[in-house]
Design an enzyme around this catalytic site. Structure first.
Site, PDB file in Angstrom:
ATOM      1  N   GLY A   1       0.762  -1.246   0.000  1.00  0.00           N
ATOM      2  CA  GLY A   1       0.000   0.000   0.000  1.00  0.00           C
ATOM      3  C   GLY A   1       0.792   1.295   0.000  1.00  0.00           C
ATOM      4  O   GLY A   1       0.289   2.338  -0.422  1.00  0.00           O
TER       5      GLY A   1
ATOM      6  N   ASP B   1       0.918   3.127   4.703  1.00  0.00           N
ATOM      7  CA  ASP B   1      -0.202   3.771   4.003  1.00  0.00           C
ATOM      8  C   ASP B   1      -1.295   4.217   4.980  1.00  0.00           C
ATOM      9  O   ASP B   1      -1.661   5.381   5.020  1.00  0.00           O
ATOM     10  CB  ASP B   1      -0.777   2.869   2.892  1.00  0.00           C
ATOM     11  CG  ASP B   1      -1.214   1.489   3.388  1.00  0.00           C
ATOM     12  OD1 ASP B   1      -0.951   1.156   4.567  1.00  0.00           O
ATOM     13  OD2 ASP B   1      -1.818   0.745   2.602  1.00  0.00           O
TER      14      ASP B   1
ATOM     15  N   ASP C   1      -4.744   1.676  10.956  1.00  0.00           N
ATOM     16  CA  ASP C   1      -6.161   1.381  11.173  1.00  0.00           C
ATOM     17  C   ASP C   1      -6.321   0.857  12.612  1.00  0.00           C
ATOM     18  O   ASP C   1      -6.341   1.654  13.547  1.00  0.00           O
ATOM     19  CB  ASP C   1      -6.574   0.355  10.114  1.00  0.00           C
ATOM     20  CG  ASP C   1      -8.058   0.061  10.085  1.00  0.00           C
ATOM     21  OD1 ASP C   1      -8.846   0.969  10.371  1.00  0.00           O
ATOM     22  OD2 ASP C   1      -8.446  -1.080   9.770  1.00  0.00           O
TER      23      ASP C   1
ATOM     24  N   VAL D   1     -11.015   2.963   2.283  1.00  0.00           N
ATOM     25  CA  VAL D   1     -10.529   3.837   1.208  1.00  0.00           C
ATOM     26  C   VAL D   1      -9.619   3.089   0.227  1.00  0.00           C
ATOM     27  O   VAL D   1      -9.047   2.050   0.556  1.00  0.00           O
ATOM     28  CB  VAL D   1      -9.780   5.066   1.780  1.00  0.00           C
ATOM     29  CG1 VAL D   1     -10.730   5.955   2.569  1.00  0.00           C
ATOM     30  CG2 VAL D   1      -8.588   4.641   2.649  1.00  0.00           C
TER      31      VAL D   1
ATOM     32  N   ASP E   1      -5.423  -0.448  -1.978  1.00  0.00           N
ATOM     33  CA  ASP E   1      -6.322  -1.287  -2.777  1.00  0.00           C
ATOM     34  C   ASP E   1      -7.582  -1.731  -2.059  1.00  0.00           C
ATOM     35  O   ASP E   1      -7.666  -1.706  -0.832  1.00  0.00           O
ATOM     36  CB  ASP E   1      -5.588  -2.575  -3.181  1.00  0.00           C
ATOM     37  CG  ASP E   1      -5.440  -3.534  -1.985  1.00  0.00           C
ATOM     38  OD1 ASP E   1      -4.849  -3.113  -0.973  1.00  0.00           O
ATOM     39  OD2 ASP E   1      -5.946  -4.666  -2.062  1.00  0.00           O
TER      40      ASP E   1
ATOM     41  N   ARG F   1      -5.369   0.598  -6.939  1.00  0.00           N
ATOM     42  CA  ARG F   1      -4.117   1.176  -6.447  1.00  0.00           C
ATOM     43  C   ARG F   1      -3.643   2.319  -7.325  1.00  0.00           C
ATOM     44  O   ARG F   1      -2.908   3.198  -6.887  1.00  0.00           O
ATOM     45  CB  ARG F   1      -3.010   0.104  -6.431  1.00  0.00           C
ATOM     46  CG  ARG F   1      -3.184  -0.980  -5.391  1.00  0.00           C
ATOM     47  CD  ARG F   1      -1.909  -1.791  -5.294  1.00  0.00           C
ATOM     48  NE  ARG F   1      -2.099  -3.066  -4.611  1.00  0.00           N
ATOM     49  CZ  ARG F   1      -2.058  -3.237  -3.292  1.00  0.00           C
ATOM     50  NH1 ARG F   1      -1.834  -2.216  -2.503  1.00  0.00           N
ATOM     51  NH2 ARG F   1      -2.234  -4.428  -2.768  1.00  0.00           N
TER      52      ARG F   1
END
Ligand code: IMP
Ligand code: MG
Length: 181
Positions: free
Chosen positions: A46, A102, A105, A155, A161, A167
């Protein structure tokens, strides 16, 4: 539920991302000023677009390395179990390193990766994450720099992705699933 039917709503434009990347690079350059070498470690896959843009804005001697962890597979839920699929190639003991992620979370991925890298005794380790979803956090971990805080939405784009797709979008968008009815 069939997840093939979705649209992508723009959340952060390419222009806004570029401006923020420039700011982040300026702060990182300032922080590591005088280093003989900064090893930038991107978490695959990512972060590949973000790291490409970021390193080109850094005014420092830079080396680039990559580490890959297991991902969500094709779903949108975190497995919480983190495995290293591909380790970095270089030595980091006594070096300045910057980990580039990236999205933070639940935090499990970053937590695991930082513990692993810390055990190899870098001189200094900082973290730059493009996106942060603080409302989803399950483990106490924070990046030194965050590009954007975002709400709890799935997202895609700018390297990120959904089931390996999207991507190549030049901006960040939120996935919105459409009813099958
Ligand atoms: P964490 O371990 O829950 O913090 O998850 C981190 C990883 O999950 C990120 O590096 C992403 O690869 C992936 N991830 C988290 N949120 C999203 C999302 O909204 N879209 C795509 N991938 C995501
Ligand atoms: Mg990731």
């Amino acid at each position: 539920m069939d997840h093939s039917n979705y649209v992508i709503d723009t959340m952060i434009s390419a222009k806004t991302i570029a401006a923020r990347v420039e700011e982040l690079a300026r702060e990182i350059t300032e922080t590591f000023k005088g280093t003989d070498k900064l090893i930038v470690i991107g978490l695959l896959r990512g972060s590949f677009v973000f790291i490409a843009d970021l390193v080109r804005e850094l005014d420092l001697p830079v080396e680039v390395d990559f580490l890959e962890t297991s991902s969500y597979g094709d779903g949108v839920e975190s497995s919480r179990e983190v495995r290293i699929l591909k380790d970095i190639r270089g030595e980091i003991a006594g070096r300045d390193i910057l980990v580039v992620e990236d999205i933070v979370d639940t935090g499990h991925t970053l937590h695991h990766v930082l513990n692993l890298l810390k055990s190899r005794k870098p001189k200094r380790m900082e973290v730059c994450a493009l996106l942060d979803k603080p409302s989803r956090r399950e483990v106490d971990v924070t990046a030194t720099w965050t590009g954007f805080e975002i709400p709890d939405k799935f997202v895609v784009g700018y390297g990120i992705d959904y089931a390996q797709r999207n991507r190549n979008l030049d901006h960040i968008g939120a996935v919105r699933f459409l009813d099958e009815s």
